[in-house]
Design a protein around this motif. Structure first.
Motif, PDB file in Angstrom:
ATOM      1  N   LEU A 790      46.117 -33.173  71.153  1.00  9.15           N
ATOM      2  CA  LEU A 790      45.813 -33.621  72.579  1.00  9.15           C
ATOM      3  C   LEU A 790      44.438 -34.610  72.524  1.00  9.15           C
ATOM      4  O   LEU A 790      43.619 -34.762  73.450  1.00  9.15           O
ATOM      5  N   LYS A 791      44.608 -35.832  71.892  1.00 10.43           N
ATOM      6  CA  LYS A 791      43.611 -36.723  71.643  1.00 10.43           C
ATOM      7  C   LYS A 791      43.445 -37.502  72.996  1.00 10.43           C
ATOM      8  O   LYS A 791      42.707 -38.407  72.942  1.00 10.43           O
ATOM      9  N   TRP A 792      44.579 -37.448  73.678  1.00 11.12           N
ATOM     10  CA  TRP A 792      44.566 -38.496  74.907  1.00 11.12           C
ATOM     11  C   TRP A 792      43.497 -38.233  75.845  1.00 11.12           C
ATOM     12  O   TRP A 792      42.944 -38.893  76.323  1.00 11.12           O
ATOM     13  N   TRP A 795      41.230 -40.717  74.404  1.00 10.34           N
ATOM     14  CA  TRP A 795      41.679 -41.951  74.418  1.00 10.34           C
ATOM     15  C   TRP A 795      41.861 -42.691  75.708  1.00 10.34           C
ATOM     16  O   TRP A 795      41.493 -43.900  75.997  1.00 10.34           O
ATOM     17  N   TRP A 796      41.964 -42.023  76.794  1.00 10.53           N
ATOM     18  CA  TRP A 796      42.239 -42.447  77.953  1.00 10.53           C
ATOM     19  C   TRP A 796      40.721 -42.950  78.536  1.00 10.53           C
ATOM     20  O   TRP A 796      40.452 -44.142  79.211  1.00 10.53           O
ATOM     21  N   PRO A 797      39.785 -42.029  78.238  1.00  7.00           N
ATOM     22  CA  PRO A 797      38.382 -42.741  78.811  1.00  7.00           C
ATOM     23  C   PRO A 797      38.354 -44.081  77.929  1.00  7.00           C
ATOM     24  O   PRO A 797      37.510 -45.132  78.521  1.00  7.00           O
ATOM     25  N   LEU A 798      38.426 -44.117  76.479  1.00  2.59           N
ATOM     26  CA  LEU A 798      38.217 -45.191  75.781  1.00  2.59           C
ATOM     27  C   LEU A 798      39.112 -46.518  76.390  1.00  2.59           C
ATOM     28  O   LEU A 798      38.691 -47.560  76.235  1.00  2.59           O
ATOM     29  N   ILE A 799      40.337 -45.967  76.728  1.00  4.10           N
ATOM     30  CA  ILE A 799      41.140 -47.343  77.426  1.00  4.10           C
ATOM     31  C   ILE A 799      40.595 -47.882  78.686  1.00  4.10           C
ATOM     32  O   ILE A 799      40.259 -48.985  78.616  1.00  4.10           O
ATOM     33  N   GLN A 800      39.924 -47.026  79.309  1.00 10.70           N
ATOM     34  CA  GLN A 800      39.369 -47.550  80.705  1.00 10.70           C
ATOM     35  C   GLN A 800      38.154 -48.477  80.190  1.00 10.70           C
ATOM     36  O   GLN A 800      37.913 -49.378  80.759  1.00 10.70           O
ATOM     37  N   GLU A 810      41.506 -53.846  71.978  1.00  9.82           N
ATOM     38  CA  GLU A 810      41.311 -52.342  71.693  1.00  9.82           C
ATOM     39  C   GLU A 810      41.831 -51.456  72.715  1.00  9.82           C
ATOM     40  O   GLU A 810      42.317 -50.303  72.111  1.00  9.82           O
ATOM     41  N   ALA A 811      41.980 -51.685  73.831  1.00  8.05           N
ATOM     42  CA  ALA A 811      42.778 -50.980  75.029  1.00  8.05           C
ATOM     43  C   ALA A 811      44.118 -50.589  74.437  1.00  8.05           C
ATOM     44  O   ALA A 811      44.624 -49.546  74.537  1.00  8.05           O
ATOM     45  N   ILE A 812      44.930 -51.790  73.865  1.00  6.40           N
ATOM     46  CA  ILE A 812      46.305 -51.676  73.345  1.00  6.40           C
ATOM     47  C   ILE A 812      46.316 -50.910  72.241  1.00  6.40           C
ATOM     48  O   ILE A 812      47.252 -49.796  72.019  1.00  6.40           O
ATOM     49  N   ASP A 813      45.414 -50.964  71.378  1.00  5.29           N
ATOM     50  CA  ASP A 813      45.243 -49.941  70.179  1.00  5.29           C
ATOM     51  C   ASP A 813      45.283 -48.560  70.325  1.00  5.29           C
ATOM     52  O   ASP A 813      45.996 -47.555  69.878  1.00  5.29           O
ATOM     53  N   TYR A 814      44.290 -48.359  71.430  1.00  6.26           N
ATOM     54  CA  TYR A 814      44.063 -46.833  71.943  1.00  6.26           C
ATOM     55  C   TYR A 814      45.490 -46.215  72.566  1.00  6.26           C
ATOM     56  O   TYR A 814      45.990 -45.399  72.423  1.00  6.26           O
ATOM     57  N   ALA A 815      46.123 -47.335  73.209  1.00  8.32           N
ATOM     58  CA  ALA A 815      47.507 -47.025  74.011  1.00  8.32           C
ATOM     59  C   ALA A 815      48.412 -46.728  72.900  1.00  8.32           C
ATOM     60  O   ALA A 815      49.260 -45.553  73.332  1.00  8.32           O
ATOM     61  N   ARG A 816      48.532 -47.404  72.020  1.00  9.18           N
ATOM     62  CA  ARG A 816      49.393 -47.359  70.959  1.00  9.18           C
ATOM     63  C   ARG A 816      49.339 -45.818  70.158  1.00  9.18           C
ATOM     64  O   ARG A 816      50.443 -45.096  70.078  1.00  9.18           O
ATOM     65  N   GLU A 817      48.186 -45.294  70.178  1.00 11.94           N
ATOM     66  CA  GLU A 817      47.830 -44.100  69.460  1.00 11.94           C
ATOM     67  C   GLU A 817      48.473 -42.783  70.314  1.00 11.94           C
ATOM     68  O   GLU A 817      49.007 -42.068  69.802  1.00 11.94           O
ATOM     69  N   LEU A 818      48.772 -43.240  71.717  1.00 13.18           N
ATOM     70  CA  LEU A 818      49.322 -41.977  72.325  1.00 13.18           C
ATOM     71  C   LEU A 818      50.926 -41.825  72.050  1.00 13.18           C
ATOM     72  O   LEU A 818      51.330 -40.826  72.650  1.00 13.18           O
ATOM     73  N   PHE A 819      51.592 -42.753  71.489  1.00 11.92           N
ATOM     74  CA  PHE A 819      52.960 -42.571  71.253  1.00 11.92           C
ATOM     75  C   PHE A 819      53.089 -42.178  69.851  1.00 11.92           C
ATOM     76  O   PHE A 819      54.328 -41.770  69.438  1.00 11.92           O
TER      77      PHE A 819
END
Length: 866
Positions: A790-792, A795-800, A810-819
């Motif tokens: 449940l690391k989202w 990650w979502w606060p970090l994406i924002q 960096e935002a894309i790197d965090y988004a990639r982790e969600l997959f």
């Protein structure tokens, strides 16, 4: 106790009471009955005169302190600890105060503790309970008391016996029932406990509970506990230091140090005991000889009546140490007894500080007439005193010790064996009441096989009332004596049993490494033919390894080894075999869930399901449904489905009627957890709240942490900013203390989200705080034993933040982790936009990637992910 012995005890009690309270002797008619009781003629010169009772001298300040504490107890429960060296007058002061309170018509309950070798869990509390009227007590509380008072079960055979205590919540329930028993119906109550240095840990913990717990009763009451504590035993004082500090911090305890008497008070006490004037010129000699020590003053003066001047001078000689002088005086006191009474008192000293007529009669082999006369002589000489309703004890433990030391070792061993066998006969129908004492006597008699057997039984008795210290002491005593047995299979099997019991105790108290060592020793001593025993021990070692966060391969291999030792399942196996087999399957399933081995979990569930449903206990079936829920949850990428919700509800349906709160709590938590990921937030919150209430009752802190962590998630997904912040701040320090890294991360990520939602637009300081909290959450999850799915939440606060700071890469790197496959499946409202953002970025269409990422972020904010 025989009729004549009981009548004698009653006379002794009445005579002591009359002298203590109003300073008179029994009347002529009573004395005539007393003479008949002794089968003697009414000739005063043939009767030993009763020693003068000791007055309270030189204790005015101490008396004032006790009365002040009694008045203070009207505003809340209080305890006074009277401490000082042996014989300084602690008990005498307390007993005088007890009499003063009792004369006001106030209930007083009295108890005494005994040395370690005779210590029983809750023994002082049992003494108090037996003086309480219990008939009006609610049946639920009465049932709890049968743990300590088995005679209640005989009087109320329809009461359901309570289960053995294996959890802290059960201990707290027992504490509450004990409080109900002593306090119900009381407006004012004094509890006195003597020789507190020998008190068992359970009684001390209950006294602390009684003094500090929130009052569960509507009626106000006045409660004072008075304890007498020796201070020369450093180990005992250290043992009690933490307990005392707890009560002092709670403003419930006042410690009063009792010291020697001054010269004037020494002379006043000596004159009273002597019964005639003492030359004032001898005042200094008496004071120097006794150093103002009340017990020594009394015993010296009593001895001096029948000693020559030369003998007294030799005793008080300054060249002899204080302990030696006291011993000489006590030996002189015992020498005043008739030869037969001296022999009886020596035999009584082997029984212990207190003793009863039936036991003493069996040991001495005297006629009833002879024993009654000897007891009366010892009572008149103040060597012994009446104790409770049917027993006697030595007026001071030092008298008992001197009498005991005068016996030869051979004689002592023989007497200890006689006493052990007598106690076995007397307590044949309620042996658990005396197992520790019998074990100690058999050990002193060097009958080691029986001593070990009784120590093992004493450990089981202590285990039933959650008395860990007493259980540990009994097990260690048994293990200590094992080398005294001849080598061979019997000794080896006994070693295995004791070590396994020790491992169980260490496991309960979370001493994982000592538990593992004990289990390894149990395994190495377990006979090869005992596959069932070996399998059980191997499984327990696996559970210990799991608690120690050993790697998956080692833990799972341990469980499989345990299963192999059991052998293949078939219908002819007995219930104990099936119980062990089902337990191993549940352990393996637990292991596969936490380490996210989906395929192996799937296979094990399919293989074990029909057998657990057929042969598992109700408790195991409830737990299996929880594992089934976890299996569906894992198989569906951490999203709840109809199957997982159905399994969680089936776990609650499988609960036995008398389910423990911890089992019900686990089932409630499982349902709340799966409803959370099913989107049923309100019902999820209700179930989690109920689980938390149950865990509060049981005192299981780690489960309270788990519930609070997911309550943070429930409120986050509902957009309750303040509630998230409140729960996260409550949960975080507890999770940190327990090193529960998964829930540390949940709390920190929840706080990051709360800061994000509180300020719009975000300021630079808030961005920094959010980023710090979210990164700390990721750091905590890296320490977890398996990938946290449940690391989202971070990650979502970090994406924002990355988008706010125009750091698209960096935002894309965090988004990639969600997959990542070990992460929770993406919500359908988010996945298309996020997939398009990554595709655009990979195609180097950065503006499109930014736009798609903003759309994904907006969808995430609507779901309260961001």
């Amino acid at each position: 106790m025989d009729d004549r012995a009981a009548a004698l005890h009653t006379y002794h009690t009445c005579a002591s009471l009359l002298e203590r309270e109003i300073g008179v002797e029994p009347g002529v008619r009573v004395k005539e009955l007393y003479q008949r009781l002794l089968k003697a003629e009414m000739r005063e010169e043939t009767q030993a005169s009763v020693e003068v009772m000791v007055p309270l001298v030189g204790r005015d300040k101490s008396w004032e302190n006790l009365q002040q504490a009694w008045r203070k107890a009207r505003r809340g429960p209080q305890m006074v600890l009277i401490q000082g060296e042996a014989g300084i007058g602690k008990t005498h002061l307390a007993e005088a105060f007890v009499d003063w309170v009792r004369r006001q018509g106030i209930t007083v309950l009295w108890a005494r503790c005994y040395p370690t070798e005779e210590k029983l869990a809750y023994a002082p509390v049992v003494s108090w309970l037996r003086a309480c009227p219990l008939d009006s007590l609610d049946r639920n509380w009465l049932g709890e008391l049968t743990r300590l008072l088995p005679e209640i079960q005989a009087d109320h055979p329809d009461l359901e016996p309570p289960k053995p205590m294996t959890k802290e919540w059960q201990r707290l329930r027992l504490f509450e029932s004990l409080a109900k028993a002593v306090l119900t119906g009381q407006k004012a109550l004094l509890l006195f406990i003597d020789d507190l240095q020998w008190c068992d840990r359970e009684t001390l913990d209950w006294i602390a509970y009684l003094l500090t717990a929130v009052d569960p009763f509507e009626r106000q009451y006045q409660l004072l506990v008075v304890g007498a504590l020796r201070t020369e035993d450093r180990d005992s004082v250290f043992h009690m230091a933490k307990w005392q500090a707890q009560l002092i911090r709670a403003e419930r305890l006042v410690v009063h140090e009792l010291g020697p008497l001054n010269e004037a008070d020494t002379l006043a006490l000596a004159k009273h005991i002597y019964g005639q004037p003492i030359d004032p010129s001898r005042s200094r000699d008496i004071f120097q000889a006794t150093e103002g020590h009340p017990f020594f003053i009394v015993e010296l003066v009593r001895s001096a009546r029948l000693l020559s001047v030369e003998q007294v001078e030799a005793i008080v000689s300054v060249s002899v140490s204080m302990p030696d002088r006291v011993r000489q005086v006590l030996e002189a006191r015992l020498a005043q007894l008739s030869p037969l009474a001296r022999e009886v008192i020596e035999q009584a000293s082997v029984i212990g500080r207190d003793f009863t007529f039936p036991v003493l009669a069996q040991v001495t082999h005297l006629s009833e007439d002879g024993l009654v006369r000897c007891l009366d002589e010892c009572w008149q000489r103040r060597i012994i005193r009446e104790q409770g309703e049917s027993a006697y004890d030595f007026s001071h433990d030092k008298l008992r010790q001197v009498a005991y030391d005068s016996l030869s070792e051979t004689r002592r061993r023989w007497l200890h064996k006689q006493i052990a066998e007598t106690l076995e006969k007397i307590y044949v129908d309620e042996l658990d009441r005396a197992v520790s004492v019998i074990a100690g006597h058999y050990e002193a008699a060097e009958v080691f096989d029986k001593a070990i057997s009784y120590y093992q039984r004493a450990a089981a008795v202590a285990n039933r009332v959650y008395a860990h210290e007493e259980e540990l002491a009994a097990l260690e005593n048994g293990l200590r004596l094992l080398p005294e047995l001849p080598e061979g299979p019997a000794r080896q099997a006994l070693t295995a049993q004791l070590q396994e019991n020790l491992g169980d105790l260490k496991m309960v108290t979370a001493a994982h490494q000592p538990a593992r060592r004990a289990y390894q020793l149990a395994l190495s001593n377990s006979p090869a033919s005992k596959n069932l025993d070996q399998a059980r021990i191997v499984y327990k070692i696996g559970r210990i390894m799991e608690c120690e966060r050993v790697g998956f391969d080692e833990v799972f291999a341990q469980f499989e080894y345990a299963e192999a030792l059991l052998g293949e399942p078939h219908d002819n196996r007995d219930s104990s075999w099936w119980e062990d087999w089902c337990e191993i399957q549940l352990g393996k399933q637990d292991c596969l869930y936490w380490w996210q081995h989906t395929d192996a979990f799937d296979q094990l569930i399919k293989q074990s399901k029909p057998l657990i449903e057929k042969y598992g206990s109700p408790k195991q079936q409830a737990y299996f449904n929880i594992k089934l829920m976890q299996y569906f949850f894992l198989r569906n990428r951490y999203i709840s489905t109809d199957d997982s919700v159905a399994a969680a509800r089936a776990a609650i349906a499988a609960l036995p009627e008398s389910a423990d709160p911890d089992l019900e709590g686990n089932c409630r938590f499982a349902l709340g957890f799966t409803l959370l990921w099913y989107g049923e937030y309100e019902e999820a919150e209700r179930e989690l709240c109920e689980a938390f209430r149950l865990y509060e009752k049981t005192g299981i802190v780690d489960m309270q942490v788990r519930v609070m962590a997911y309550q943070v998630v429930v409120h986050r997904l509902q957009g309750h900013i303040n509630r998230v912040e409140e729960l996260a701040n409550r949960c975080l320090p507890l999770a940190q203390l327990a090193k529960m890294y998964d829930y540390i991360g949940v709390c920190q990520a929840g706080l990051a989200w709360a800061v994000l939602r509180q300020t719009d637009p975000l300021e630079a300081l808030d961005l920094q705080k959010v980023e710090h909290l979210a990164l700390k959450a990721l750091e905590a999850w890296e320490k977890h034993r398996s990938p946290y799915p449940l690391k989202w939440m971070a990650w979502w606060p970090l994406i924002q933040i990355a988008i706010e700071k125009e750091q698209l890469s960096e935002a894309i790197d965090y988004a990639r982790e969600l997959f990542e496959p070990d992460q929770q499946a993406l919500a359908s409202a988010i996945e298309p936009a996020l997939t398009a953002a990554l595709a655009a970025w990979d195609a180097e269409k950065h503006n499109d990637a930014h736009d798609w990422l903003i759309k994904a972020l907006e969808a995430a904010r609507k779901l309260n992910f961001a």
